[in-house]
Design a protein around this motif. Structure first.
Motif, mmCIF file in Angstrom:
data_model
loop_
_atom_site.group_PDB
_atom_site.id
_atom_site.type_symbol
_atom_site.label_atom_id
_atom_site.label_comp_id
_atom_site.label_asym_id
_atom_site.label_seq_id
_atom_site.Cartn_x
_atom_site.Cartn_y
_atom_site.Cartn_z
ATOM 1 N N TYR A 109 0.835 -1.205 0.000
ATOM 2 C CA TYR A 109 0.000 0.000 0.000
ATOM 3 C C TYR A 109 0.869 1.255 0.000
ATOM 4 O O TYR A 109 0.640 2.210 -0.736
ATOM 5 N N THR A 113 1.594 4.076 -3.040
ATOM 6 C CA THR A 113 1.424 5.510 -2.790
ATOM 7 C C THR A 113 2.680 6.292 -3.162
ATOM 8 O O THR A 113 2.594 7.390 -3.720
ATOM 9 N N GLN A 116 2.925 7.326 -6.656
ATOM 10 C CA GLN A 116 1.959 8.332 -7.100
ATOM 11 C C GLN A 116 2.319 9.747 -6.658
ATOM 12 O O GLN A 116 1.563 10.687 -6.897
ATOM 13 N N VAL A 117 3.467 9.897 -6.004
ATOM 14 C CA VAL A 117 3.912 11.215 -5.563
ATOM 15 C C VAL A 117 4.880 11.784 -6.606
ATOM 16 O O VAL A 117 5.941 11.224 -6.848
ATOM 17 N N TYR A 124 9.733 8.443 -6.477
ATOM 18 C CA TYR A 124 8.865 7.449 -7.120
ATOM 19 C C TYR A 124 9.629 6.504 -8.037
ATOM 20 O O TYR A 124 9.158 5.405 -8.338
ATOM 21 N N ASP A 262 -7.634 3.111 -1.570
ATOM 22 C CA ASP A 262 -7.416 4.456 -2.103
ATOM 23 C C ASP A 262 -6.125 5.044 -1.526
ATOM 24 O O ASP A 262 -6.032 5.309 -0.328
ATOM 25 N N CYS A 263 -5.131 5.275 -2.390
ATOM 26 C CA CYS A 263 -3.845 5.802 -1.938
ATOM 27 C C CYS A 263 -3.936 7.220 -1.386
ATOM 28 O O CYS A 263 -3.092 7.636 -0.589
ATOM 29 N N SER A 264 -4.948 7.974 -1.812
ATOM 30 C CA SER A 264 -5.061 9.360 -1.356
ATOM 31 C C SER A 264 -5.264 9.450 0.155
ATOM 32 O O SER A 264 -5.003 10.493 0.762
ATOM 33 N N LEU A 265 -5.702 8.336 0.778
ATOM 34 C CA LEU A 265 -5.954 8.346 2.218
ATOM 35 C C LEU A 265 -4.668 8.413 3.031
ATOM 36 O O LEU A 265 -4.673 8.865 4.178
ATOM 37 N N LEU A 267 -1.699 9.511 1.341
ATOM 38 C CA LEU A 267 -0.796 10.348 0.548
ATOM 39 C C LEU A 267 -0.165 11.479 1.355
ATOM 40 O O LEU A 267 1.042 11.730 1.236
ATOM 41 N N PRO A 268 -0.928 12.194 2.205
ATOM 42 C CA PRO A 268 -0.307 13.271 2.999
ATOM 43 C C PRO A 268 0.832 12.773 3.882
ATOM 44 O O PRO A 268 1.838 13.469 4.061
ATOM 45 N N GLU A 271 3.871 12.085 1.557
ATOM 46 C CA GLU A 271 4.450 13.357 1.105
ATOM 47 C C GLU A 271 5.225 14.032 2.231
ATOM 48 O O GLU A 271 6.303 14.608 2.000
#
Length: 333
Positions: A109, A113, A116-117, A124, A262-265, A267-268, A271
């Protein structure tokens, strides 16, 4: 796989492979509230109407996926690097390694992610995106993903599926007298009134075969949670009702989790780890000299250790060094 074997697996997953420890205060409070609710407040109509589907969305599946993400964030393989503020979910889940390797999923997971950064240092490029995607899809298409999904789904279902006017949930019926309410459902479905009501909905054309299968599988799931031994008799009863559409039993075969998470969960978090600055050992920011700062050190350590073990490291390293001048580190107070 026969229907009997499917039902056996369903019961086995819940009974043997999952144990939930809920915060004692919250648990006690919930039970006290349920005791205050008299049996008169509970009725078969409310129980029959309880459904996880709200405006076409399965809210139990959404809750299951959210719970899984929080659980993965608490795994040791990633928690210490990216999610130091993450606590284990209120429901502490203990599932046999036989059922699923959560640390493996957590690492995949995070890998997905990272790919995708879009960062200037090109972190990446360290992870083989194609291989990560292949492993994730292989995992999500497997039988263990379905078994794990069913186990978590039945964990959250009793609490998130409720009547929003009264706040009565399936858990309320389970704690009142599960076996009694299961028998009430059985009696309701056997009644002529229920059959006629279903037929009228179908004849009017606003109730499809797909709707029927969805709702009957919800009934079977409620029975599984209230009194598992009533599931098979109910299925056989529904199959004997020739006036109604055929029923596809999905209790132990449905993919309750759906596809990849969902990777956006997270992602912060990733990053933040990428942009985190680190100084060389024994160097102070108060130095008057120019300093070499390194970004994403924890990410590099993760990739060169955890990700390398999975065969997903490309062998590349990011351009994560930058020079910090003294004047840039000064702050006017």
């Amino acid at each position: 796989m026969s229907v009997c074997e499917s039902l056996t697996i369903a019961v086995d997953i819940t009974a043997r492979h999952i144990m939930c420890k809920i915060n004692s205060k919250d648990d006690a409070s919930s039970k006290n509230n349920n005791r205050k609710m008299s049996s008169k407040s509970l009725n078969i109509d409310t129980l029959m109407e309880l459904s996880p589907y709200v405006d076409g969305t399965d809210i139990a599946t959404e809750a299951t996926r959210s719970l899984l993400v929080e659980f993965l964030k608490s795994r040791k393989s990633v928690r210490d690097l990216f999610h130091t503020k993450t606590r284990s979910p209120k429901q502490e889940i203990k599932i046999d390694a036989y059922l699923f390797d959560f640390d493996y999923l957590a690492r995949l997971y995070v890998c997905q992610t990272i790919t995708q950064v879009s960062d200037p240092c090109k972190f990446y490029t360290m992870v083989d995106k194609k291989k990560v995607e292949e492993k994730i899809h292989e995992l999500c298409d497997g039988l263990r993903w379905k078994k794990m999904g069913f186990a978590l789904y039945t964990l959250v279902f009793p609490d998130v599926v409720k009547d929003y006017k009264t706040s009565i949930s399936l858990r309320t019926f389970m704690e009142d007298n599960g076996e009694l309410w299961a028998s009430r459902i059985f009696s309701e479905v056997k009644s002529e009134q229920w059959l006629n009501r279903m037929l009228r909905r179908i004849i009017k054309g606003n109730y499809t075969e797909s709707d029927y299968n969805r709702d009957m599988n919800v009934i079977l799931l409620k029975l599984h949670l209230l009194d598992p031994k009533t599931v098979m008799p109910m299925y056989e009863l529904l199959m004997r009702l020739k006036a109604l559409p055929g029923l596809n039993l999905e209790l132990a075969t449905r993919n309750y989790l759906g596809g990849p998470l969902d990777c956006s969960l997270i992602l912060p978090d990733i990053e933040a780890a990428i942009h985190k600055e680190s100084l060389p050992v024994n160097v102070s920011r108060l130095s008057l000299n120019e300093l070499d700062l390194y970004l994403g050190v924890e990410i590099i350590e993760f990739v060169t250790n955890e990700v390398k073990e999975l065969g997903l490291w490309t062998g590349k390293t990011p351009q994560n060094k930058r020079v910090s001048k003294f004047k840039d580190r000064c702050t006017v107070m």
